[in-house]
Design a protein around this motif. Structure first.
Motif, PDB file in Angstrom:
ATOM      1  N   ARG A  77     -23.621 -25.371  24.112  1.00 38.83           N
ATOM      2  CA  ARG A  77     -23.085 -23.611  24.103  1.00 38.83           C
ATOM      3  C   ARG A  77     -22.629 -23.342  22.704  1.00 38.83           C
ATOM      4  O   ARG A  77     -22.931 -21.978  22.467  1.00 38.83           O
ATOM      5  N   CYS A  78     -22.341 -24.556  21.618  1.00 37.72           N
ATOM      6  CA  CYS A  78     -22.223 -23.910  20.500  1.00 37.72           C
ATOM      7  C   CYS A  78     -23.369 -23.404  19.780  1.00 37.72           C
ATOM      8  O   CYS A  78     -23.424 -23.199  18.252  1.00 37.72           O
ATOM      9  N   GLU A  80     -26.833 -21.444  18.554  1.00 39.35           N
ATOM     10  CA  GLU A  80     -27.462 -20.650  18.925  1.00 39.35           C
ATOM     11  C   GLU A  80     -29.352 -20.579  18.120  1.00 39.35           C
ATOM     12  O   GLU A  80     -28.209 -20.448  16.430  1.00 39.35           O
ATOM     13  N   ARG A  81     -30.186 -20.228  18.727  1.00 41.16           N
ATOM     14  CA  ARG A  81     -31.466 -20.679  17.474  1.00 41.16           C
ATOM     15  C   ARG A  81     -31.410 -19.074  16.738  1.00 41.16           C
ATOM     16  O   ARG A  81     -30.806 -17.783  17.166  1.00 41.16           O
ATOM     17  N   GLU A  96     -27.636 -21.556  14.657  1.00 40.43           N
ATOM     18  CA  GLU A  96     -26.700 -21.256  14.202  1.00 40.43           C
ATOM     19  C   GLU A  96     -25.662 -22.528  14.823  1.00 40.43           C
ATOM     20  O   GLU A  96     -26.227 -22.241  15.703  1.00 40.43           O
ATOM     21  N   LYS A  98     -22.187 -22.365  16.065  1.00 43.70           N
ATOM     22  CA  LYS A  98     -20.507 -20.929  16.404  1.00 43.70           C
ATOM     23  C   LYS A  98     -19.632 -22.158  16.528  1.00 43.70           C
ATOM     24  O   LYS A  98     -19.034 -22.559  17.027  1.00 43.70           O
ATOM     25  N   GLY A 152     -18.578 -18.127  26.656  1.00 42.62           N
ATOM     26  CA  GLY A 152     -19.900 -18.638  25.559  1.00 42.62           C
ATOM     27  C   GLY A 152     -20.040 -19.642  24.727  1.00 42.62           C
ATOM     28  O   GLY A 152     -20.922 -19.349  24.424  1.00 42.62           O
ATOM     29  N   ARG A 153     -18.583 -19.978  24.955  1.00 44.78           N
ATOM     30  CA  ARG A 153     -19.129 -20.528  23.921  1.00 44.78           C
ATOM     31  C   ARG A 153     -17.526 -22.411  24.373  1.00 44.78           C
ATOM     32  O   ARG A 153     -16.496 -22.191  25.195  1.00 44.78           O
TER      33      ARG A 153
END
Length: 162
Positions: A77-78, A80-81, A96, A98, A152-153
Motif C-alpha cells: 500500500r506504500c 504508488e504508481r 513513489e 509513500k 491507505g497506508r
C-alpha cells in the motif's frame, strides 16, 4: 504518562533488497533477454524508476517488483504508481514510495481517536501522530482502533513509553 507514536515508514534496506532481487529476476527471464530493462532507486526520497523498451515490459517489471516487495515484508500500500512516459524506444515509469502520515490522514486519525471516547490525547507532530494517555490499556485500545481502520497506508507503532 504513557505514550506512543504512530508512523508510516518503509525499511529502506528491505526496499533495496527487493529492488536487487527484482533486477536479478529480470536479468534471468527469457522475455527480457537483451532488453536492457532495470529497476533503480531514484533520489533520496526513496522513489523507484522502472525502465524498459515497451509498456508491456514495464507492466511485467511492476508485477515482479510488487511480488518481491511483498515477499520482503513491505506493505504494498506504500507503493504508488506514477505516470508512464514513452520516448522513442524507451518507456519509463516513476513509482513513489509513500512515507510518513500526511496531514489529512493524521486529522482523520485524530478525529477517529476522539470519537472513540477513550481518555487519550492525540497530537500531530510532523509526519507522526503522538498518542498519550493515563494508562496503557487505553493506548492498546487506540492501537487496535487504528489497526482496524483503513488509512491507505501501513501503520507502525513505536516509542511506547510508560
Amino acid at each position: 504518562m504513557p505514550s506512543f507514536d504512530v508512523v508510516s515508514e518503509v525499511d529502506q534496506h528491505e526496499l533495496a533488497n527487493a529492488v536487487d532481487q527484482a533486477n536479478r529476476e529480470i536479468d534471468t527471464r527469457y522475455d527480457f533477454k537483451g532488453a536492457e530493462a532495470q529497476v533503480e532507486q531514484a533520489g533520496d526520497e526513496g522513489g523507484l524508476q522502472l525502465e524498459a523498451q515497451s509498456e508491456f515490459q514495464i507492466e511485467q517489471m511492476m508485477d515482479i517488483l510488487l511480488k518481491k516487495i511483498a515477499k520482503r515484508g513491505i506493505d504494498v500500500r506504500c507503493i504508488e504508481r506514477g505516470k508512464l512516459t514513452e520516448t522513442g524506444r524507451r518507456a519509463t515509469l516513476l513509482v513513489e514510495v509513500k512515507q510518513g502520515i500526511d496531514t489529512d490522514t493524521a486529522k482523520r486519525m485524530v478525529k477517529s481517536v476522539k470519537d472513540s471516547k477513550l481518555k487519550v490525547q492525540a497530537a500531530i507532530q510532523g509526519d507522526k501522530l503522538r498518542v498519550t494517555g493515563k494508562n496503557r490499556d487505553d493506548l492498546q485500545q487506540v492501537m487496535a482502533l487504528l489497526r482496524a481502520g483503513d488509512w491507505g497506508r501501513p501503520l507502525q507503532f513505536e516509542n511506547l513509553r510508560d
